[in-house]
Design a protein around this motif. Structure first.
Motif, PDB file in Angstrom:
ATOM      1  N   MET A 161      -0.204  -1.546  -9.309  1.00  0.00           N
ATOM      2  CA  MET A 161       0.778  -1.015 -10.509  1.00  0.00           C
ATOM      3  C   MET A 161       1.748  -0.096  -9.862  1.00  0.00           C
ATOM      4  SD  MET A 161       0.080  -2.780 -13.115  1.00  0.00           S
ATOM      5  CE  MET A 161       1.224  -1.899 -13.959  1.00  0.00           C
ATOM      6  N   SER A 162       1.289   0.715  -8.903  1.00  0.00           N
ATOM      7  CA  SER A 162       2.173   1.587  -7.968  1.00  0.00           C
ATOM      8  C   SER A 162       3.284   0.746  -7.401  1.00  0.00           C
ATOM      9  CB  SER A 162       1.494   2.168  -7.045  1.00  0.00           C
ATOM     10  OG  SER A 162       0.566   3.142  -7.576  1.00  0.00           O
ATOM     11  N   LEU A 163       3.026  -0.527  -6.886  1.00  0.00           N
ATOM     12  CA  LEU A 163       3.930  -1.127  -6.319  1.00  0.00           C
ATOM     13  C   LEU A 163       5.238  -1.653  -7.034  1.00  0.00           C
ATOM     14  CD1 LEU A 163       4.612  -2.656  -3.521  1.00  0.00           C
ATOM     15  CD2 LEU A 163       3.550  -4.834  -4.508  1.00  0.00           C
ATOM     16  N   TYR A 164       4.895  -1.700  -8.539  1.00  0.00           N
ATOM     17  CA  TYR A 164       6.085  -2.081  -9.440  1.00  0.00           C
ATOM     18  C   TYR A 164       6.955  -0.704  -9.504  1.00  0.00           C
ATOM     19  CZ  TYR A 164       3.529  -6.193 -10.849  1.00  0.00           C
ATOM     20  OH  TYR A 164       2.975  -7.325 -11.031  1.00  0.00           O
ATOM     21  N   ASN A 165       6.596   0.486  -9.097  1.00  0.00           N
ATOM     22  CA  ASN A 165       7.612   1.714  -8.969  1.00  0.00           C
ATOM     23  C   ASN A 165       8.727   1.337  -8.011  1.00  0.00           C
ATOM     24  OD1 ASN A 165       6.009   2.828 -11.019  1.00  0.00           O
ATOM     25  ND2 ASN A 165       4.845   3.873  -9.530  1.00  0.00           N
ATOM     26  N   TYR A 166       8.071   0.624  -7.088  1.00  0.00           N
ATOM     27  CA  TYR A 166       9.190   0.330  -5.991  1.00  0.00           C
ATOM     28  C   TYR A 166       9.797  -1.137  -6.313  1.00  0.00           C
ATOM     29  CZ  TYR A 166       6.616   3.916  -3.473  1.00  0.00           C
ATOM     30  OH  TYR A 166       5.834   4.855  -2.952  1.00  0.00           O
ATOM     31  N   VAL A 167       9.304  -2.164  -6.571  1.00  0.00           N
ATOM     32  CA  VAL A 167       9.842  -3.442  -6.754  1.00  0.00           C
ATOM     33  C   VAL A 167       9.449  -3.999  -8.110  1.00  0.00           C
ATOM     34  CG1 VAL A 167       9.808  -6.041  -6.005  1.00  0.00           C
ATOM     35  CG2 VAL A 167       9.609  -3.991  -4.381  1.00  0.00           C
ATOM     36  N   PRO A 168      10.416  -4.032  -9.081  1.00  0.00           N
ATOM     37  CA  PRO A 168      10.144  -4.610 -10.409  1.00  0.00           C
ATOM     38  C   PRO A 168       9.282  -5.678 -10.831  1.00  0.00           C
ATOM     39  CG  PRO A 168      12.366  -3.752 -10.376  1.00  0.00           C
ATOM     40  CD  PRO A 168      11.765  -3.990  -9.065  1.00  0.00           C
ATOM     41  N   GLY A 169       9.418  -6.755  -9.998  1.00  0.00           N
ATOM     42  CA  GLY A 169       8.719  -8.024 -10.012  1.00  0.00           C
ATOM     43  C   GLY A 169       8.734  -8.951  -8.951  1.00  0.00           C
ATOM     44  N   LYS A 170       8.119  -9.912  -8.966  1.00  0.00           N
ATOM     45  CA  LYS A 170       7.891 -10.967  -7.668  1.00  0.00           C
ATOM     46  C   LYS A 170       9.408 -11.399  -7.298  1.00  0.00           C
ATOM     47  CE  LYS A 170       5.506 -14.779  -5.663  1.00  0.00           C
ATOM     48  NZ  LYS A 170       4.227 -15.914  -5.838  1.00  0.00           N
ATOM     49  N   GLY A 171      10.060 -11.815  -8.400  1.00  0.00           N
ATOM     50  CA  GLY A 171      11.313 -12.285  -7.921  1.00  0.00           C
ATOM     51  C   GLY A 171      12.260 -11.220  -7.178  1.00  0.00           C
TER      52      GLY A 171
END
Length: 242
Positions: free
Chosen positions: A63-73
């Motif tokens: 969940m922390s990664l989504y703070n940097y990159v919103p999604g896989k695309g």
């Protein structure tokens, strides 16, 4: 949702600030995240890249990664642009636009050999990042005195990239089939040649027989690549010369 009731349009990852001026400095940069994703894709293919696996690789919670990159695309956009950053672009064009574009095509082919996932990602990649813009600016500088109008310059760049992606995809597909079958590409090619020889000997395929008789051996793959790219460039040299 937007005020009109419609979903908001897509957002380019590079249009989002990597960090604001407030709060602690982020633990990771986008490049570090993209590098981790590229390593996974290089080892296991693009399908193996997931937000969870990339988060584990960089050492953070998913969940922390989504703070940097919103999604896989967005992550794939970053991966593609990171790979495109491997182009070795000279400070200025040589003045021979055909030679310069051939050199770029050769670099792209080698890049796709280093990153077998890249052709597939490029086909679904829609946003141009900083490295892609740098490549585009250089390509347009190469074509500045080509005699082509701006629309044809963009068309040629697109055609050149599409041709390289197609050829790289075909090379990789052949390598995968060889790997799955347990036979080398040369062995598979020899088997195909043997089948064609026996098929045309029946007399049912006179046109194929004539073409095969006059075509000679396939030739070195690098020479074939250069020849096909040269034909793409020839098609645009005509309008330039006119």
């Amino acid at each position: 949702m937007a005020a009109s009731g419609r979903a908001a349009g897509p957002e380019v990852i590079w249009a989002r600030p990597e960090r604001t001026g407030r709060g602690p400095r982020p633990a990771f940069t986008r490049d570090e995240i993209a590098e981790a994703a590229v390593r996974i894709a290089d080892e296991s293919g693009l399908a193996a890249v997931s937000m969870r696996r990339v988060a584990t690789a960089v050492g953070c919670a998913t969940m922390s990664l989504y703070n940097y990159v919103p999604g896989k695309g967005d992550l794939i956009d970053l991966m593609v642009d990171l790979a495109v950053g491997e182009y070795r672009l000279p400070d200025r064009p040589s003045g021979d636009w055909r030679a310069d574009l051939l050199q770029l095509a050769r670099q792209a082919r080698e890049m796709m050999r280093r990153h077998p996932w890249l052709p597939g990602a490029v086909l679904s990649h829609t946003f141009l990042g900083p490295n892609a813009l740098r490549y585009m600016e250089h390509s347009l500088a190469v074509l500045e005195h080509s005699g082509l109008d701006d629309a044809l310059k963009l068309e040629l760049i697109s055609m050149l990239n599409g041709t390289v992606v197609s050829m790289a995809s075909a090379e990789q597909a052949a390598a995968e089939r060889a790997k799955e079958s347990g036979h080398s590409p040369e062995q598979r090619q020899a088997a195909q040649a043997g089948y064609l020889t026996s098929a045309v000997a029946t007399g049912r395929y006179p046109l194929i027989a004539r073409v095969l008789a006059g075509s000679g051996p396939v030739g070195d793959p690098d020479e074939v690549f250069d020849r096909l790219i040269g034909r793409v460039l020839d098609a645009y040299a005509g309008p330039a010369a006119g």
